[in-house]
Design a protein around this motif. Structure first.
Motif, PDB file in Angstrom:
ATOM      1  N   ILE A 203       0.839  -1.195   0.000  1.00 40.52           N
ATOM      2  CA  ILE A 203       0.000   0.000   0.000  1.00 40.52           C
ATOM      3  C   ILE A 203       0.881   1.254   0.000  1.00 40.52           C
ATOM      4  O   ILE A 203       1.784   1.392   0.818  1.00 40.52           O
ATOM      5  N   ASP A 204       0.625   2.181  -0.939  1.00 42.80           N
ATOM      6  CA  ASP A 204       1.318   3.486  -0.974  1.00 42.80           C
ATOM      7  C   ASP A 204       2.822   3.345  -0.842  1.00 42.80           C
ATOM      8  O   ASP A 204       3.457   3.992   0.001  1.00 42.80           O
ATOM      9  N   ASP A 205       3.412   2.475  -1.653  1.00 45.13           N
ATOM     10  CA  ASP A 205       4.858   2.264  -1.660  1.00 45.13           C
ATOM     11  C   ASP A 205       5.403   1.849  -0.303  1.00 45.13           C
ATOM     12  O   ASP A 205       6.566   2.120   0.035  1.00 45.13           O
ATOM     13  N   GLY A 206       4.571   1.210   0.503  1.00 47.00           N
ATOM     14  CA  GLY A 206       5.038   0.676   1.777  1.00 47.00           C
ATOM     15  C   GLY A 206       5.055   1.651   2.934  1.00 47.00           C
ATOM     16  O   GLY A 206       5.481   1.291   4.031  1.00 47.00           O
ATOM     17  N   GLN A 207       4.572   2.874   2.740  1.00 48.78           N
ATOM     18  CA  GLN A 207       4.622   3.858   3.819  1.00 48.78           C
ATOM     19  C   GLN A 207       3.771   3.447   5.031  1.00 48.78           C
ATOM     20  O   GLN A 207       4.204   3.624   6.182  1.00 48.78           O
ATOM     21  N   PRO A 208       2.550   2.893   4.839  1.00 49.41           N
ATOM     22  CA  PRO A 208       1.784   2.421   6.003  1.00 49.41           C
ATOM     23  C   PRO A 208       2.523   1.356   6.810  1.00 49.41           C
ATOM     24  O   PRO A 208       2.383   1.287   8.030  1.00 49.41           O
ATOM     25  N   TYR A 209       3.318   0.532   6.125  1.00 47.05           N
ATOM     26  CA  TYR A 209       4.125  -0.497   6.790  1.00 47.05           C
ATOM     27  C   TYR A 209       5.151   0.161   7.716  1.00 47.05           C
ATOM     28  O   TYR A 209       5.283  -0.207   8.891  1.00 47.05           O
ATOM     29  N   LEU A 210       5.863   1.161   7.202  1.00 47.74           N
ATOM     30  CA  LEU A 210       6.866   1.871   8.006  1.00 47.74           C
ATOM     31  C   LEU A 210       6.218   2.647   9.145  1.00 47.74           C
ATOM     32  O   LEU A 210       6.744   2.689  10.265  1.00 47.74           O
ATOM     33  N   ASP A 211       5.072   3.249   8.880  1.00 48.67           N
ATOM     34  CA  ASP A 211       4.368   4.017   9.910  1.00 48.67           C
ATOM     35  C   ASP A 211       3.912   3.113  11.053  1.00 48.67           C
ATOM     36  O   ASP A 211       4.003   3.491  12.229  1.00 48.67           O
ATOM     37  N   LYS A 212       3.424   1.914  10.716  1.00 46.59           N
ATOM     38  CA  LYS A 212       2.943   0.987  11.750  1.00 46.59           C
ATOM     39  C   LYS A 212       4.108   0.498  12.618  1.00 46.59           C
ATOM     40  O   LYS A 212       3.965   0.361  13.840  1.00 46.59           O
ATOM     41  N   ILE A 213       5.261   0.245  11.999  1.00 45.24           N
ATOM     42  CA  ILE A 213       6.441  -0.158  12.769  1.00 45.24           C
ATOM     43  C   ILE A 213       6.833   0.949  13.749  1.00 45.24           C
ATOM     44  O   ILE A 213       7.063   0.700  14.949  1.00 45.24           O
ATOM     45  N   LYS A 214       6.893   2.187  13.260  1.00 45.88           N
ATOM     46  CA  LYS A 214       7.269   3.317  14.114  1.00 45.88           C
ATOM     47  C   LYS A 214       6.284   3.484  15.265  1.00 45.88           C
ATOM     48  O   LYS A 214       6.674   3.777  16.411  1.00 45.88           O
ATOM     49  N   GLU A 215       5.007   3.310  14.992  1.00 46.16           N
ATOM     50  CA  GLU A 215       3.974   3.454  16.020  1.00 46.16           C
ATOM     51  C   GLU A 215       4.116   2.395  17.107  1.00 46.16           C
ATOM     52  O   GLU A 215       4.075   2.704  18.306  1.00 46.16           O
ATOM     53  N   ARG A 216       4.307   1.146  16.704  1.00 40.78           N
ATOM     54  CA  ARG A 216       4.305   0.065  17.674  1.00 40.78           C
ATOM     55  C   ARG A 216       5.605  -0.048  18.464  1.00 40.78           C
ATOM     56  O   ARG A 216       5.609  -0.637  19.561  1.00 40.78           O
ATOM     57  N   ILE A 217       6.695   0.490  17.941  1.00 42.56           N
ATOM     58  CA  ILE A 217       7.949   0.494  18.698  1.00 42.56           C
ATOM     59  C   ILE A 217       7.786   1.242  20.021  1.00 42.56           C
ATOM     60  O   ILE A 217       8.434   0.926  21.024  1.00 42.56           O
ATOM     61  N   ALA A 218       6.892   2.232  20.036  1.00 43.56           N
ATOM     62  CA  ALA A 218       6.684   3.040  21.241  1.00 43.56           C
ATOM     63  C   ALA A 218       5.401   2.681  21.988  1.00 43.56           C
ATOM     64  O   ALA A 218       5.015   3.367  22.936  1.00 43.56           O
ATOM     65  N   MET A 219       4.712   1.597  21.581  1.00 47.51           N
ATOM     66  CA  MET A 219       3.409   1.261  22.141  1.00 47.51           C
ATOM     67  C   MET A 219       3.472  -0.061  22.918  1.00 47.51           C
ATOM     68  O   MET A 219       4.085  -1.022  22.462  1.00 47.51           O
ATOM     69  N   LYS A 220       2.855  -0.089  24.082  1.00 48.37           N
ATOM     70  CA  LYS A 220       2.751  -1.333  24.832  1.00 48.37           C
ATOM     71  C   LYS A 220       1.646  -2.199  24.240  1.00 48.37           C
ATOM     72  O   LYS A 220       0.658  -1.665  23.731  1.00 48.37           O
ATOM     73  N   PRO A 221       1.761  -3.529  24.279  1.00 48.60           N
ATOM     74  CA  PRO A 221       2.841  -4.312  24.890  1.00 48.60           C
ATOM     75  C   PRO A 221       4.033  -4.532  23.965  1.00 48.60           C
ATOM     76  O   PRO A 221       5.021  -5.132  24.349  1.00 48.60           O
ATOM     77  N   TYR A 222       3.943  -4.027  22.733  1.00 52.85           N
ATOM     78  CA  TYR A 222       4.954  -4.325  21.716  1.00 52.85           C
ATOM     79  C   TYR A 222       6.343  -3.840  22.116  1.00 52.85           C
ATOM     80  O   TYR A 222       7.343  -4.532  21.907  1.00 52.85           O
ATOM     81  N   CYS A 223       6.412  -2.637  22.711  1.00 49.61           N
ATOM     82  CA  CYS A 223       7.713  -2.052  23.017  1.00 49.61           C
ATOM     83  C   CYS A 223       8.466  -2.822  24.096  1.00 49.61           C
ATOM     84  O   CYS A 223       9.695  -2.696  24.226  1.00 49.61           O
TER      85      CYS A 223
END
Length: 305
Positions: A203-223
């Protein structure tokens, strides 16, 4: 000029060469071109580039033979294949022959630059790690990693250094081990701990993929989740165990990682590379653990007359 990274693009289609240049040149790489494997091999011998990106199907010498020649001559130049639908069997053979990775032509815009950057990082780490001394006959060491992907090349560089002390892998095998470890560790971080689907890459050259990774790196329980990486190495083999703290996955839902037809499928690309480059691959813990083994070639014994 010593800092300029030179990439040799090999394709018999002038249009395709222009396309590859248009992707790589804006990223700062110096691009040289060749129209077939014969021309490319002569260039690599005379002016070794840092990387080769080559088509598979070409006149005079195809991409598979080019990979074989570079590997046999031990020129220590990683090769990325660009693959078209229908070339799966040849591409799989080229990976076995020593190619570092591949990018489907249908995904050049999304995947080529990322793949080039990653292979150059791993190749540099491998080159910088020289053998230390005749020291170890075996070693077991374990790391507990956060979800920071920027740590992965440095970790693999450290692993390469240890392998050079203990085992007998050549440069091509070291590069293949590095690629398999990179795929497996990043998969454990992104798809395991962060639970980010590879479908977002489309989707959109993969930008949603990168955005989701950045979001979850700082979100519990993922972080709070970690990846445990264990290396066990002896003179005869190296075993790599990678375990994430995610929910796991059903192996039956994953495309057959040994089937070359999955070269063109985004989700199966990493597992296919892992299964191609490693001698044994096992999954445990409901998909949360992968165990990979690479055997060492025997060291020839010289017998005195």
């Amino acid at each position: 000029m010593s800092d300029v990274v030179r990439v040799l693009v090999v394709d018999d289609s002038a249009t395709q060469r222009c396309l590859l240049q248009s992707i790589l040149k804006p990223a700062g790489y110096q691009i040289d071109t060749a129209s077939d494997g014969v021309e490319a091999l002569a260039y690599v011998k005379e002016h070794p580039p840092q990387l080769v990106v080559t088509d598979l199907k070409m006149p005079h010498m195809d991409g598979l033979q080019l990979v074989r020649e570079i590997s046999q001559l031990q020129l220590n130049v990683p090769v990325i294949l660009t693959t078209a639908a229908g070339s799966e069997m040849v591409a799989a053979e080229a990976l076995h022959a020593g190619a570092a990775s591949y990018v489907p032509k249908a995904g050049l815009g999304r995947l080529l630059l990322t793949t080039v950057r990653r292979i150059l990082e791993l190749h540099k780490a491998t080159q910088q790690n020289q053998s230390l001394a005749d020291c170890l006959s075996s070693m077991t060491i374990e790391w507990k990693l956060t979800n920071d992907q920027s740590l992965v090349p440095n970790l693999i560089g450290r692993v390469e250094s240890i392998l050079e002390e203990v085992a007998n892998y050549d440069q091509g095998q070291q590069m293949q081990i590095a690629m398999a470890l990179d795929e497996a560790i990043v998969n454990a971080i992104v798809h395991g701990n962060l639970e980010v689907s590879s479908d977002l890459r489309r989707i959109d050259d993969g930008q949603p993929y990168l955005d989701k990774i950045k979001e979850r790196i700082a979100m519990k329980p993922y972080c709070d989740r970690r990846v445990v990486f264990r290396l066990q190495v002896s003179r005869n083999q190296a075993t790599f165990t990678i375990r994430d703290q995610g929910p796991g996955f059903c192996l039956e839902d994953v495309a057959d990682a040994t089937d070359p037809a999955n070269l063109e499928k985004e989700g199966g690309r990493g597992l296919l590379l892992i299964n191609t480059f490693m001698d044994e691959v096992q999954h445990h813990g409901g998909g949360t653990e992968i165990v990979m083994t690479k055997y060492c070639p025997e060291i020839p014994v010289e017998i005195e007359a």
